[in-house]
Scaffold this motif. Structure first.
Motif, PDB file in Angstrom:
ATOM      1  N   PHE A   3      42.568  43.375  15.285  1.00  0.00           N
ATOM      2  CA  PHE A   3      41.676  42.338  14.771  1.00  0.00           C
ATOM      3  C   PHE A   3      42.452  41.153  14.195  1.00  0.00           C
ATOM      4  O   PHE A   3      43.424  41.341  13.466  1.00  0.00           O
ATOM      5  CB  PHE A   3      40.750  42.909  13.689  1.00  0.00           C
ATOM      6  N   LYS A   4      41.998  39.944  14.517  1.00  0.00           N
ATOM      7  CA  LYS A   4      42.590  38.707  13.986  1.00  0.00           C
ATOM      8  C   LYS A   4      41.627  38.140  12.944  1.00  0.00           C
ATOM      9  O   LYS A   4      40.679  37.442  13.269  1.00  0.00           O
ATOM     10  CB  LYS A   4      42.796  37.683  15.108  1.00  0.00           C
ATOM     11  N   HIS A   5      41.884  38.433  11.689  1.00  0.00           N
ATOM     12  CA  HIS A   5      40.965  38.029  10.627  1.00  0.00           C
ATOM     13  C   HIS A   5      41.051  36.544  10.283  1.00  0.00           C
ATOM     14  O   HIS A   5      40.167  36.007   9.636  1.00  0.00           O
ATOM     15  CB  HIS A   5      41.219  38.876   9.375  1.00  0.00           C
ATOM     16  N   ASN A   6      42.089  35.861  10.724  1.00  0.00           N
ATOM     17  CA  ASN A   6      42.229  34.437  10.405  1.00  0.00           C
ATOM     18  C   ASN A   6      41.500  33.534  11.399  1.00  0.00           C
ATOM     19  O   ASN A   6      41.515  32.324  11.269  1.00  0.00           O
ATOM     20  CB  ASN A   6      43.710  34.054  10.346  1.00  0.00           C
ATOM     21  N   ASN A   7      40.841  34.120  12.385  1.00  0.00           N
ATOM     22  CA  ASN A   7      40.113  33.345  13.385  1.00  0.00           C
ATOM     23  C   ASN A   7      38.742  34.003  13.582  1.00  0.00           C
ATOM     24  O   ASN A   7      38.621  35.022  14.265  1.00  0.00           O
ATOM     25  CB  ASN A   7      40.917  33.336  14.696  1.00  0.00           C
ATOM     26  N   PHE A   9      41.297  49.846  14.455  1.00  0.00           N
ATOM     27  CA  PHE A   9      41.843  48.589  14.986  1.00  0.00           C
ATOM     28  C   PHE A   9      42.136  47.554  13.904  1.00  0.00           C
ATOM     29  O   PHE A   9      42.454  46.419  14.205  1.00  0.00           O
ATOM     30  CB  PHE A   9      40.877  48.017  16.035  1.00  0.00           C
ATOM     31  N   GLU A  10      42.047  47.941  12.645  1.00  0.00           N
ATOM     32  CA  GLU A  10      42.285  47.024  11.522  1.00  0.00           C
ATOM     33  C   GLU A  10      43.763  46.768  11.254  1.00  0.00           C
ATOM     34  O   GLU A  10      44.130  45.745  10.702  1.00  0.00           O
ATOM     35  CB  GLU A  10      41.627  47.556  10.239  1.00  0.00           C
ATOM     36  N   GLY A  11      44.615  47.734  11.560  1.00  0.00           N
ATOM     37  CA  GLY A  11      46.041  47.573  11.291  1.00  0.00           C
ATOM     38  C   GLY A  11      46.461  47.989   9.902  1.00  0.00           C
ATOM     39  O   GLY A  11      47.622  47.858   9.547  1.00  0.00           O
ATOM     40  N   ILE A  52      48.009  43.237  21.012  1.00  0.00           N
ATOM     41  CA  ILE A  52      48.203  44.166  19.897  1.00  0.00           C
ATOM     42  C   ILE A  52      49.452  43.729  19.140  1.00  0.00           C
ATOM     43  O   ILE A  52      50.524  43.596  19.729  1.00  0.00           O
ATOM     44  CB  ILE A  52      48.375  45.629  20.395  1.00  0.00           C
ATOM     45  N   GLU A  53      49.304  43.487  17.848  1.00  0.00           N
ATOM     46  CA  GLU A  53      50.442  43.056  17.037  1.00  0.00           C
ATOM     47  C   GLU A  53      51.384  44.227  16.798  1.00  0.00           C
ATOM     48  O   GLU A  53      50.956  45.332  16.474  1.00  0.00           O
ATOM     49  CB  GLU A  53      49.927  42.510  15.696  1.00  0.00           C
TER      50      GLU A  53
END
Length: 194
Positions: free
Chosen positions: A42-46, A83-85, A114-115
């Motif tokens: 997940f990309k929380h900044n976008n 998928f939160e990391g 995937i980071e």
């Protein structure tokens, strides 16, 4: 003289009790601090990307449940947390083989979307998050499982559009296995041509 034995046994009892307490505290703290890793997807900044990713994870949850890879009682919120990391116990009961899970995690962690994280390997996820024994023997998975692993990666890849239904009013994607497989096959053919 009667009070001396009582007082001498009293400190011995309390010191024994004091020695046991720290050990109990450490035993309780260690498992909580060793939470298993999760996949950083997940990309929380976008916000718009995050919404697309959450939608894709919802579809993946539907497919893994439909394929019998995860237990039907798995809550969608628990699946999202995978998928939160962030290290946590996701409470996902994997019901397919450990070979399927290991190879799926290996391929998933290699994807650009995937980071990368230190100490987050397929073996770690399989063993710590799902409590399964890692097994990367490809002979243990069928062609059908290979295709479903590819479909899983396709679903999470937001740069790949999902198939649209042929009906006029269809705003939702066609997430049937056949439609997803067809898109997956087209992508594999175009990759081979390059």
């Amino acid at each position: 003289p009667a009070t001396t034995p009582a007082s001498s046994s009293s400190p011995a009892t309390s010191s024994t009790t004091n020695r046991k307490r720290p050990k109990q505290k450490k035993a309780a703290v260690v498992p909580a601090s060793e939470k298993p890793m999760t996949i950083r997807y997940f990309k929380h900044n976008n916000n718009s990307m995050l919404q697309r990713q959450r939608h894709r994870v919802d579809i993946l949850y539907q497919k893994w449940t439909e394929w019998g890879w995860i237990d039907n009682d798995t809550r969608p919120e628990d699946f999202d947390r995978l998928f939160e990391g962030l290290p946590c116990h996701c409470n996902i009961n994997w019901t397919s083989t450990s070979a399927t899970l290991t190879i799926l995690m290996q391929q998933l962690l290699e994807q650009d979307f995937i980071e990368k994280q230190t100490n987050c390997s397929a073996k770690h996820l399989v063993a710590k998050q799902f409590s399964k024994t890692p097994n990367s023997d490809r002979r243990r998975i069928s062609q059908d499982i290979e295709e479903k692993i590819s479909i899983s990666i396709l679903i999470l890849d937001t740069s790949s559009p999902l198939p649209q239904p042929h009906a006029r009013d269809g705003n939702e994607e066609d997430v049937s296995d056949a439609a997803l497989y067809e898109v997956c096959q087209r992508q594999l053919r175009s990759t081979k041509c390059l």
